[in-house]
Design an enzyme around this catalytic site. Structure first.
Site, short mmCIF file in Angstrom:
data_model
loop_
_atom_site.label_atom_id
_atom_site.label_comp_id
_atom_site.label_asym_id
_atom_site.label_seq_id
_atom_site.Cartn_x
_atom_site.Cartn_y
_atom_site.Cartn_z
N SER A 134 0.84 -1.19 0.00
CA SER A 134 0.00 0.00 0.00
C SER A 134 0.88 1.24 0.00
O SER A 134 2.03 1.20 0.46
CB SER A 134 -0.89 0.01 1.25
OG SER A 134 -1.55 1.24 1.42
N TYR A 147 -3.03 -0.16 10.28
CA TYR A 147 -2.99 -0.61 8.89
C TYR A 147 -1.69 -0.18 8.23
O TYR A 147 -1.03 -0.97 7.53
CB TYR A 147 -4.19 -0.05 8.13
CG TYR A 147 -4.23 -0.45 6.66
CD1 TYR A 147 -4.74 -1.69 6.28
CD2 TYR A 147 -3.77 0.41 5.67
CE1 TYR A 147 -4.79 -2.07 4.96
CE2 TYR A 147 -3.80 0.04 4.34
CZ TYR A 147 -4.31 -1.20 3.99
OH TYR A 147 -4.34 -1.57 2.66
#
Length: 253
Positions: A134, A147
């Protein structure tokens, strides 16, 4: 013969990737926790192999890998680690159980699946691992701290294993998109300022296409979208304080 095993395959990026690879002639295997959605997805692809399990359950992961790869003489051309969870919000307002869940699935689950896949990858010429990284694994992102931490871990794991598994002829890389329009994002009740500023300009099919390109290439990290490719490239050359300033600006911190 090319085969691919995809975790988190019942919806979103995993499902889009399964459809794309299946359309292009690959043998597809699907793993997900959601048994009902997984069965629907497998049926839509003509009844492909599928197994409902939690990637944090090591015994179930090992059994699934053995079963899927036994169909292909113990070989696995491509493992796509796509299973993951996300929670937006202020760090202190999110229960510790939820932080632990994010780290367990996004990091421990990914490591366990990759570890279980090793003997089958090693036995396959041109074998490869692709993991969902990500943009949050490059810049620490406010309101998604756990996250972001999990994706920094994926980034480090990818870089280390890419060097280590060269000896075995296994390529290892990850995909690094910014926000993607999937149920995981659209179901969130909190909207981080960085999401409002950057927008959600990618969909699951865009990431499936990136996975297809990665399967035919050798990049360690594959930034997705022109904007993040630009940011990522600049970040490799800029001092750390510049990158930190960019994130402060985007997040309103």
């Amino acid at each position: 013969m090319n085969n691919i095993l995809i975790t988190g395959a019942a919806s979103g990026i995993g499902a889009a990737t399964a459809r794309l690879f299946h359309e292009r002639g690959w043998q597809v295997g699907l793993i997900d926790r959601d048994a009902e959605a997984l069965a629907t997805q497998a049926q839509a692809l003509g009844g492909v192999w599928q197994r409902a399990l939690d990637v944090t359950d090591l015994a179930a992961v090992e059994a699934a890998l053995a079963d899927f790869c036994s169909i292909y003489d113990g070989q696995l051309r491509l493992l796509f680690n796509c299973a993951g969870v996300l929670r937006f919000g202020h760090f202190e307002e999110i229960d510790m159980a939820e932080h632990a869940r994010i780290l367990n699935i996004n990091v421990l689950g990914l490591v366990q699946v990759t570890h279980a896949a090793f003997p089958y990858l090693k036995a396959t010429r041109g074998a490869q691992v692709i993991s969902m990284g990500s943009a949050s694994g490059v810049y620490g992102t406010p309101h998604m701290a756990s996250y972001s931490a999990s994706k920094f871990a994926v980034r480090g794991f990818t870089e280390a294993l890419e060097l280590e598994w060269r000896h075995h002829g296994i390529r290892v890389g990850d995909l690094m998109p910014p926000f993607v329009r999937t149920p995981m994002v659209s179901s969130q009740r909190f909207e981080p300022p960085v999401l409002r500023r950057l927008g959600v300009n990618l969909n699951a099919e865009d990431i499936a296409q990136a996975a297809w390109r990665q399967a035919r290439g050798a990049a360690v990290h594959r930034p997705v979208s022109w904007l993040f490719r630009l940011m990522y490239g600049a970040g490799q050359l800029s001092p750390a304080w510049v990158n930190r300033g960019i994130m402060k600006l985007l997040s309103g911190a």
